[in-house]
Write an enzyme that holds these catalytic residues in place. Structure first.
Site, PDB file in Angstrom:
ATOM      1  N   LYS A 263       0.826  -1.205   0.000  1.00 15.20           N
ATOM      2  CA  LYS A 263       0.000   0.000   0.000  1.00 15.20           C
ATOM      3  C   LYS A 263       0.859   1.252   0.000  1.00 15.20           C
ATOM      4  O   LYS A 263       0.439   2.301  -0.454  1.00 15.20           O
ATOM      5  CB  LYS A 263      -0.911   0.007   1.236  1.00 15.20           C
ATOM      6  CG  LYS A 263      -1.997  -1.045   1.159  1.00 15.20           C
ATOM      7  CD  LYS A 263      -3.071  -0.813   2.195  1.00 15.20           C
ATOM      8  CE  LYS A 263      -4.152  -1.894   2.049  1.00 15.20           C
ATOM      9  NZ  LYS A 263      -5.321  -1.679   2.869  1.00 15.20           N
ATOM     10  N   ARG A 264       2.024   1.153   0.578  1.00 13.83           N
ATOM     11  CA  ARG A 264       2.889   2.340   0.681  1.00 13.83           C
ATOM     12  C   ARG A 264       3.697   2.612  -0.590  1.00 13.83           C
ATOM     13  O   ARG A 264       4.191   3.711  -0.782  1.00 13.83           O
ATOM     14  CB  ARG A 264       3.854   2.203   1.871  1.00 13.83           C
ATOM     15  CG  ARG A 264       3.256   2.739   3.161  1.00 13.83           C
ATOM     16  CD  ARG A 264       3.829   2.067   4.349  1.00 13.83           C
ATOM     17  NE  ARG A 264       3.215   0.728   4.487  1.00 13.83           N
ATOM     18  CZ  ARG A 264       3.871  -0.410   4.537  1.00 13.83           C
ATOM     19  NH1 ARG A 264       5.151  -0.427   4.462  1.00 13.83           N
ATOM     20  NH2 ARG A 264       3.253  -1.560   4.655  1.00 13.83           N
TER      21      ARG A 264
END
Ligand code: GLU
Length: 503
Positions: A263-264
């Site tokens: 997600k990052r």
């Protein structure tokens, strides 16, 4: 009669849906639609500590935007609801009790401190502590305590969990639709917790019970759940139920370097990893989304379909309808699929080219009104003239602003290259020629101006380049006479006069 195909997408509302999750939803949707089946959305919110405000709405909005709506789920009851596990809480205990009664599960009263002690003790000896056949008889549970001790603990309200009693010395032959046969030695399994004393089931129990009660026929989910497959199959067996078919989709890998796309990664690497923008309710941090970045859902879906699947032909561009027709679990790969942001842009560019100009014009009109441009110019013609160079709808403005506004400045490099000592005089002469033209259609203006240039025996570039600078502000843009014709005679002459004055 063959059973009605039912699949489910079962996200936990712990944050925005990552594109990996959308890919899982998409493959379930395609499989369901291909087989005239039902696509169910189930919200797996048993872990209240990880619940994030707004996440469920985000999931629904993301599926809507992608045009992959669920047939059954929250708000769309198909007779198998409720579809949020928190609203099904009362259902699970009975199955945990059944497993205890039949000897497939047991109460465990070990305190967190006690378990921690064992973990550290094992670590110190270079071992890993696994709660299973190996040591369960020595720990504090209903296998090691007497029935009376167990009853006392339960009636005095001691905290407990219910653990699955994994079998010893068995080899399980599991089948995954994508990977084929997977052999598992049950001795490596731990006795997973199924139920907690707070009255909530864990993911494993709730997931199996719900898939059974919702009559799910195919479980299609990410590879990260493959290690749970053995336990799930054992749970079906222990409950006396037929298990559904399983298909674990390959991991989505980072575009560069090793490992899973996280997600990052997105905003760090400069591309969205979420379908829609997400504003963190706690920190107000914003994560970018494909929608807000100008991608069309068709392009995102097409790109996602190719993360782990291929049609077995050269064809890369697919509409959702075509994907449904072509989709086959047999053509899903085992190997991880590298995410490629450049390819995503390519899909977007290709789908934009395929989009009807009428539709693009409507979207472009919204951009124009946001920019407070009111115009009588034919938007469709303008969009047609620049469309082939656009990747996003918002590119249309950069490619066509000169139709609506005369240049406020001129690109220095272009001026240096094209505006020579005699250019202003030539441009003035050109305005006189243009003034006399009554039919200002692109073809007619082109014929007259080109005839004039030829008659003067000068190179075409000597006129065409400065004329382009005057009309556009730089040496770019579509056909010059098309621009002149569209903006009209007066405006063309005005722009040439402006350019003479400023250069
Ligand atoms: N709730 C699980 C998740 O968040 C579902 C896994 C499954 O599909 O079994 O991914």
């Amino acid at each position: 009669m063959a059973k009605n195909i039912r699949v489910r997408f079962a996200p936990s509302p712990t944050g925005p849906l990552h594109i990996g999750g959308v890919r899982t939803a998409l493959f379930n949707y395609l499989f369901a639609k291909k087989n005239n089946g039902t696509f169910v959305l189930r919200i797996e919110d048993t872990d209240q500590n990880r619940y994030v405000e707004g996440a469920e709405d985000y999931i629904k909005n993301a599926l809507d935007w992608c045009n992959i709506p669920y047939d059954e789920g929250p708000g769309k009851d198909g007779g198998f609801g409720p579809y949020r596990q928190s609203e099904r809480k009362h259902l699970y205990k009975e199955y945990a009790d059944q497993l205890i009664k039949t000897g497939f599960a047991y109460y465990a009263f070990d305190t967190p401190e006690n378990l921690d002690f064992h973990r550290k003790d094992h670590e110190a000896k270079g071992k890993t502590f696994i709660y299973n056949w190996h040591n369960r008889e020595k720990l504090t549970n209903s296998l090691s305590l007497t029935p009376k001790e167990v009853d006392d603990k339960l009636s005095s309200g001691d905290p407990f969990v219910i653990r699955f009693k994994s079998p010893k010395d068995e080899t399980l032959n599991l089948v995954d639709e994508i990977r084929g046969e997977v052999k598992i030695d049950t001795n490596v399994l731990d006795d997973k917790i199924l139920f907690k004393s707070d009255g909530m089931p864990t993911y494993h129990l709730a997931n199996i019970v719900d898939d059974h009660l919702m009559e799910i026929t195919h479980v299609i989910r990410g590879e990260e759940w493959l290690p749970s497959l053995a336990l799930h199959v054992l749970l079906y067996r222990a409950l006396g139920w037929d298990s559904p078919s399983f298909a674990h989709l390959p991991l989505i890998l980072k575009p560069v370097g090793k490992g899973k796309l996280s997600k990052r990664d997105g905003d760090k690497m400069g591309f969205p990893v979420f379908p829609l923008q997400w504003v963190d309710p706690k920190t107000s941090d914003i994560s970018s989304g494909y929608k807000e970045d100008g991608y069309m859902p068709e392009a995102v879906i097409n790109m996602l379909a190719f993360l782990g699947w291929n049609p077995g032909t050269e064809q890369e561009l697919f509409s959702l309808e075509e994907l449904i027709n072509e989709f086959d679990l047999k053509r899903v790969n085992k190997a991880g699929a590298k995410f490629d942001p450049e390819k995503t842009k390519w899909f977007q560019q290709q789908h934009l080219q395929k989009t009807d100009t009428e539709l693009l014009s409507k979207q472009f009109e919204i951009i124009l009104s946001e920019k407070k441009i009111s115009t009588t110019l034919p938007i469709k013609t303008i969009v047609d003239s620049v469309k082939e160079r656009a990747t996003f709808v918002h590119d249309l403005w950069n490619l066509s602003h000169f139709y609506f506004m005369s240049p406020s400045e001129y690109d220095e490099k272009s001026v240096k290259k094209a505006w020579k000592a005699d250019t202003s005089n030539l441009m003035y002469e050109l305005t006189r020629i243009l003034l006399d033209i009554t039919d200002f259609s692109a073809d007619n203006v082109s014929n007259i101006v080109k005839g004039w240039i030829t008659g003067k025996e000068i190179g075409f570039g000597k006129i065409m380049m400065p004329l382009r600078i005057a009309l556009v502000g730089s040496l770019q843009g579509p056909d010059l006479f098309e621009i002149a014709s569209l903006v009209g005679k007066e405006e063309t002459i005005r722009r040439i006069e402006n350019a003479i004055e400023k250069n």
